[in-house]
Design a protein around this motif. Structure first.
Motif, mmCIF file in Angstrom:
data_model
loop_
_atom_site.group_PDB
_atom_site.id
_atom_site.type_symbol
_atom_site.label_atom_id
_atom_site.label_comp_id
_atom_site.label_asym_id
_atom_site.label_seq_id
_atom_site.Cartn_x
_atom_site.Cartn_y
_atom_site.Cartn_z
ATOM 1 N N SER A 212 0.767 -1.214 -0.051
ATOM 2 C CA SER A 212 -0.019 -0.068 -0.096
ATOM 3 C C SER A 212 0.724 1.101 -0.012
ATOM 4 O O SER A 212 1.866 1.288 0.694
ATOM 5 C CB SER A 212 -0.851 0.027 1.330
ATOM 6 N N TYR A 213 0.383 2.122 -0.665
ATOM 7 C CA TYR A 213 0.979 3.638 -0.600
ATOM 8 C C TYR A 213 0.087 4.408 -0.053
ATOM 9 O O TYR A 213 -0.868 4.843 -0.635
ATOM 10 C CB TYR A 213 1.446 4.077 -2.187
ATOM 11 N N ASN A 214 0.834 5.216 1.017
ATOM 12 C CA ASN A 214 -0.315 6.185 1.621
ATOM 13 C C ASN A 214 0.445 7.350 1.364
ATOM 14 O O ASN A 214 1.668 7.829 1.684
ATOM 15 C CB ASN A 214 -0.215 5.848 2.887
ATOM 16 N N ARG A 215 -0.425 8.259 1.046
ATOM 17 C CA ARG A 215 -0.009 9.856 0.763
ATOM 18 C C ARG A 215 -1.002 10.677 1.379
ATOM 19 O O ARG A 215 -2.333 10.893 1.032
ATOM 20 C CB ARG A 215 -0.143 10.211 -0.866
ATOM 21 N N SER A 216 -0.525 11.323 2.459
ATOM 22 C CA SER A 216 -1.530 12.095 3.532
ATOM 23 C C SER A 216 -0.744 13.318 3.810
ATOM 24 O O SER A 216 0.390 13.649 4.172
ATOM 25 C CB SER A 216 -1.996 11.143 4.787
ATOM 26 N N ASP A 217 -1.795 14.373 4.333
ATOM 27 C CA ASP A 217 -1.202 15.469 4.938
ATOM 28 C C ASP A 217 -1.971 15.557 6.466
ATOM 29 O O ASP A 217 -3.064 15.390 6.483
ATOM 30 C CB ASP A 217 -1.730 16.735 4.265
ATOM 31 N N TYR A 218 -1.191 15.785 7.166
ATOM 32 C CA TYR A 218 -1.596 15.834 8.741
ATOM 33 C C TYR A 218 -1.283 17.041 9.544
ATOM 34 O O TYR A 218 -0.429 17.924 9.221
ATOM 35 C CB TYR A 218 -0.809 14.695 9.705
ATOM 36 N N ASP A 219 -2.171 17.542 10.203
ATOM 37 C CA ASP A 219 -2.209 18.869 11.040
ATOM 38 C C ASP A 219 -2.549 18.047 12.504
ATOM 39 O O ASP A 219 -3.483 18.108 12.851
ATOM 40 C CB ASP A 219 -3.121 19.715 10.519
ATOM 41 N N ASP A 220 -1.240 17.834 13.107
ATOM 42 C CA ASP A 220 -1.356 17.481 14.598
ATOM 43 C C ASP A 220 -1.571 18.489 15.432
ATOM 44 O O ASP A 220 -0.524 19.512 15.539
ATOM 45 C CB ASP A 220 -0.495 16.553 14.811
ATOM 46 N N GLN A 221 -2.219 18.729 16.481
ATOM 47 C CA GLN A 221 -2.605 19.755 17.402
ATOM 48 C C GLN A 221 -2.405 19.044 18.821
ATOM 49 O O GLN A 221 -3.306 18.210 19.050
ATOM 50 C CB GLN A 221 -3.681 20.592 17.136
ATOM 51 N N THR A 222 -1.378 19.432 19.681
ATOM 52 C CA THR A 222 -1.358 19.134 21.148
ATOM 53 C C THR A 222 -1.648 20.296 21.774
ATOM 54 O O THR A 222 -0.872 21.456 21.952
ATOM 55 C CB THR A 222 -0.079 18.653 21.168
#
Length: 849
Positions: free
Chosen positions: A599-609
């Motif tokens: 599998s090829y995963n192409r993603s954009d994450y906006d992580d907020q802590t």
């Protein structure tokens, strides 16, 4: 004449309709009144045959005409006088007896007709007398004792058996006790005996059934059955005679269906005497001896003794009777293996067949080795087209207690597959099912391949083959062909969900989803889901083709946009991920149960802590965040990763497995030549086993699951917080909330990120789940479980002593509308620690592993 007795006559109602004719009244009309009515209409007697009611067994000797009839035989019948008639019409009696005014008296015919009337069970006694009439003919006097009509039957105090079961047994044994028909004391006695037999099967061996007969008007009777059930006779002791090789404890342990009375055996109802189950246990003892070389062992008929623990008690129940079983055993002598030879083989050489016996000559003669060898030889023939091959072993005794084994083989003819058809697939295309089969038209018949084909078709999840008769086999002996028809039914795996609810991961939510595992009947999977909830919002679109280009390869694509608030309420922290992207997958199937995919995963994450600054001593400098304030950090990540997976899956069902294994090994690689901001590699593995154990009192399954994983950064990069391992949730460690098991130091304190103050997950984890399933019938399944696992950080090794444990019970209900089981979970935290976020009751949809 006596028209008031015709209770089935239609009468006009005020509304202009007619009263409904009751079945009982109609039956009585047909028996008592239809024959004379037809005679009145002028229909010949030979055609006026009334239906014969279900009769009780006739008396040994039917009445016959008296001597006065013989003396007046041949004279014309001038008059007939009746005595004792109540329900029977005089015309009916004349018809059944074949008597006609003005016709000669025929003694032989009259005796035959009396016998026929007796067989109809309409009378208990009948006498025909004759005397000369004044006109030269004969006058007949018919005295009848009519059989009473059974108006009602009631069954009182039948607590252990249902009326439906009793009536089914009565129908099977042809016991005729029906309301509205003549009553037979013999049939009532048969019902009494049957009730006592049914109670005996449930352990009430001394139950006493009774019936009382009450008089009603017009020669009708009312019958009431009652039972003094006493108490259930339980097995007090099981003893053996003649056993020297195995002691009593060992032999009792082998008997799985019949046990001495105790707390557990009373609950499982294994201390109730059941002849069939006892015979199964005796067969197990016989196999135990034969497995050790005692081939001539004889298990005698059990001796049964019933004793009252309180013999002076007045009632059967208070006597508290108990059963004592004594099983005689003649062990015989122990034998050794001699030579193994094959007789009747033409297709395969003797060496190819005898090598399956894994014994050494002179070792003990173990029956299991013989049975296993015979099975392997049988499978060899049955899997190469010789479906009618017979393989039978024979033991030939030699001196010094040595037995040679002769395997007699009758090979028969070799058969090929003719036509392969499917029945019941109203939506699924034939080719979708056919490509799962492990045999083909024109090839050799392979019984093992047929079994594997049934398993593979059932694994699809949307077409279920019949459990008892999944394949119909039709043999054409002339053409040496076998036609196969796979019979089943569609399982509705198309789901349309619109509504809302609450879950541990989502909180309160509203959802709309459409998904199918059999799109257009082609076995393709498609789905679209939109959800808005307290903790999670997402839009998901997926499509996959399991047999791309009609080859055992799959392609799939998934596009998603998702918001998840993982939260850490206990520590006033919050972890949020906004993500969007797509995953492209290619897979390939190998052999029977193996598969591989990438599998090829192409993603954009906006992580907020986010976290609330705690109180500290001394307080922080003025330019630093002060206690009580909330600090929020945003991290944007571009992810580009590959994840190859190798899997093995032999489970018989993806949602309700009862046997089989599942193994999965994967490695996810991010960054490097793929680009993106994530740089790590993450190997993970899992193994699940489902093993059937017992079938009594319900089917039972033992299941175990083991998982482990590790994530390692590349090129000096750090691991993003939300890529780390957290455990907890209904698919992990039940009872602990989702992702609530985090990294702790050796003192049990949470480990936090030095920059953001966020509680970290581990860079490795291990987990196990042990379950014991009770299949309760229908959609219900109850299981007991023990879960364990933990996460570990840098400098910490896998440590079984630090595992977090929970245990509990779970009820699963498989409803087709959901396409997966509903799960009601009760869990207990076996080693609580400060800061645990634990819920004793949880609800979910799906499976644990």
């Amino acid at each position: 004449m006596k028209a008031d007795r015709i209770v089935s006559r239609q009468e006009p109602r005020r509304s202009g309709g007619f009263r409904r004719i009751g079945i009982k009244a109609l039956r009585r009309f047909l028996v008592l009144w239809l024959p004379p009515f037809l005679v009145t209409l002028g229909i010949p007697l030979a055609q006026a045959q009334a239906p014969v009611p279900a009769a009780a067994p006739p008396a040994p000797l039917a009445p016959t005409a008296g001597p006065s009839v013989e003396a007046n035989a041949g004279r014309l019948v001038q008059a007939v006088e009746f005595h004792g008639t109540k329900a029977l019409a005089e015309e009916t009696l004349l018809f059944y007896l074949g008597i006609q005014i003005g016709k000669p008296l025929d003694e032989a015919q009259l005796n035959r007709k009396i016998k026929e009337l007796w067989d109809r069970s309409l009378v208990d006694d009948i006498r025909v007398d004759a005397e000369p009439a004044t006109s030269g003919g004969v006058k007949l006097t018919i005295t009848v004792k009519e059989r009473p009509i059974l108006r009602s039957v009631s069954y009182d105090s039948l607590k252990r058996i249902s009326k439906t079961d009793l009536q089914d047994k009565m129908s099977t044994q042809r016991i005729h006790v029906r309301e509205g028909e003549p009553m037979s004391l013999g049939e009532l006695q048969r019902v009494k005996t049957l009730i006592e037999q049914l109670y005996a099967e449930k352990g009430y061996r001394f139950a006493q059934a009774r019936y009382t007969v009450s008089d009603l008007a017009n020669n009708e009777k009312k019958v009431s059955f009652s039972v003094d059930e006493g108490n259930r006779v339980r097995i007090q002791d099981i003893d053996f005679e003649g056993n020297t090789v195995y002691n009593n404890i060992h032999l009792r342990f082998v008997m799985t269906n019949t046990k001495k009375s105790g707390l557990i055996t009373r609950i499982l109802k294994k201390d109730i005497y059941d002849p069939a189950k006892l015979q199964e246990d005796l067969d197990k003892i016989r196999k135990l001896y034969k497995a050790a070389g005692y081939k001539n062992v004889v298990i005698g008929d059990p001796k049964i003794a019933v004793k009252a623990l309180h013999p002076d008690a007045k009632t059967i129940k208070d006597q508290n009777r108990r059963m004592f079983l004594t099983i005689p055993i003649e062990e015989g002598e122990r034998w050794k293996f001699g030579a193994v030879t094959i007789d009747g083989n033409k297709i395969y050489p003797e060496r190819a067949l005898t090598h399956v016996f894994t014994h050494s000559q002179g070792s003990w003669l173990r029956q299991k080795l013989i049975d296993d060898g015979v099975k392997q030889i049988s499978d060899l023939y049955h899997n190469t087209g010789y479906i009618y091959a017979q393989v039978e072993p024979e033991l030939v005794e030699k001196p010094n207690r040595v037995a040679d084994v002769v395997i007699h083989v009758v090979e028969g003819d070799q058969f090929r597959v003719g036509r392969i058809e499917f029945e019941g697939n109203s939506r699924t295309m034939d080719k979708v099912l056919r490509r799962e089969l492990r045999l083909w038209e024109g090839g050799l018949v392979n019984i093992g391949a047929i079994r594997n084909s049934v398993l593979k078709v059932n694994q699809l999840g949307y077409f279920k083959l019949n459990e008892e008769d999944p394949v119909e086999i039709a043999t054409n002996s002339e053409k040496k062909q076998v036609n196969l028809t796979f019979k089943g039914a569609e399982s509705d795996r198309t789901e349309i969900q619109f509504g809302g609810g609450w879950s541990e991961l989502d909180g309160f939510f509203g959802q709309f989803a459409v998904s199918t595992k059999n799109f257009l009947g082609r076995g393709e999977q498609a789905g679209i889901t939109y959800q808005n909830g307290t903790y999670r919002d997402y839009f998901d679109l997926s499509y996959s083709v399991p047999w791309f280009l009609d080859k055992p390869q799959s392609v799939g694509i998934r596009a998603f946009k998702q918001y998840i608030d993982y939260g850490f309420d206990t520590y006033n922290q919050q972890l949020i991920r906004n993500s969007k992207g797509a995953i492209l997958t290619y897979g390939r199937n190998f052999r029977l149960f193996q598969s591989a995919s990438i599998s090829y995963n192409r993603s954009d994450y906006d992580d907020q802590t986010s976290f609330v600054v705690p109180e500290t001593t001394p307080p922080p400098p003025a330019d630093q965040p002060q206690p009580g304030t909330t600090v929020t950090t945003h991290t944007r990540i571009n992810n580009s990763s590959l994840r190859p997976v190798w899997g093995f899956d032999s489970r018989d069902n993806p949602f309700e497995p009862t046997q089989g294994q599942k193994l999965s090994l994967s490695v996810e690689y991010a960054g490097g030549f793929l680009g993106g901001d994530n740089y790590f590699w993450r190997p993970e593995g899992s193994y699940s086993l489902f093993l059937p154990t017992f079938n009594n009192p319900v089917k039972q399954v033992f299941a175990i699951n083991v998982e482990a994983g590790w994530i390692h950064p590349n090129e000096g990069k750090s691991i993003p917080i939300l890529e780390r391992f957290y455990l907890g949730g209904e698919n992990s460690i039940r009872g602990h909330r989702f992702r609530s098991i985090f990294l702790r130091d050796n003192k049990g304190n949470p480990v936090k990120d030095p920059l953001t103050g966020t509680i970290l997950g581990g860079d490795k984890y291990d987990q196990f789940n042990v379950e014991y399933h009770f299949l309760l019938g229908g959609p219900f399944r109850l299981l007991a479980f023990v879960d364990g696992g933990n996460v570990y950080g840098q400098g910490q090794n896998f440590d079984l002593s630090r595992l977090r444990y929970t245990s509990g019970l779970e009820l699963r209900v498989l409803l087709p509308v959901f396409g997966a089981p509903l799960r009601f979970i009760y869990a207990h935290n076996m080693n609580p620690q400060p800061g645990d976020s634990f819920e004793s009751f949880q609800f979910s949809i799906g499976t644990s592993f």
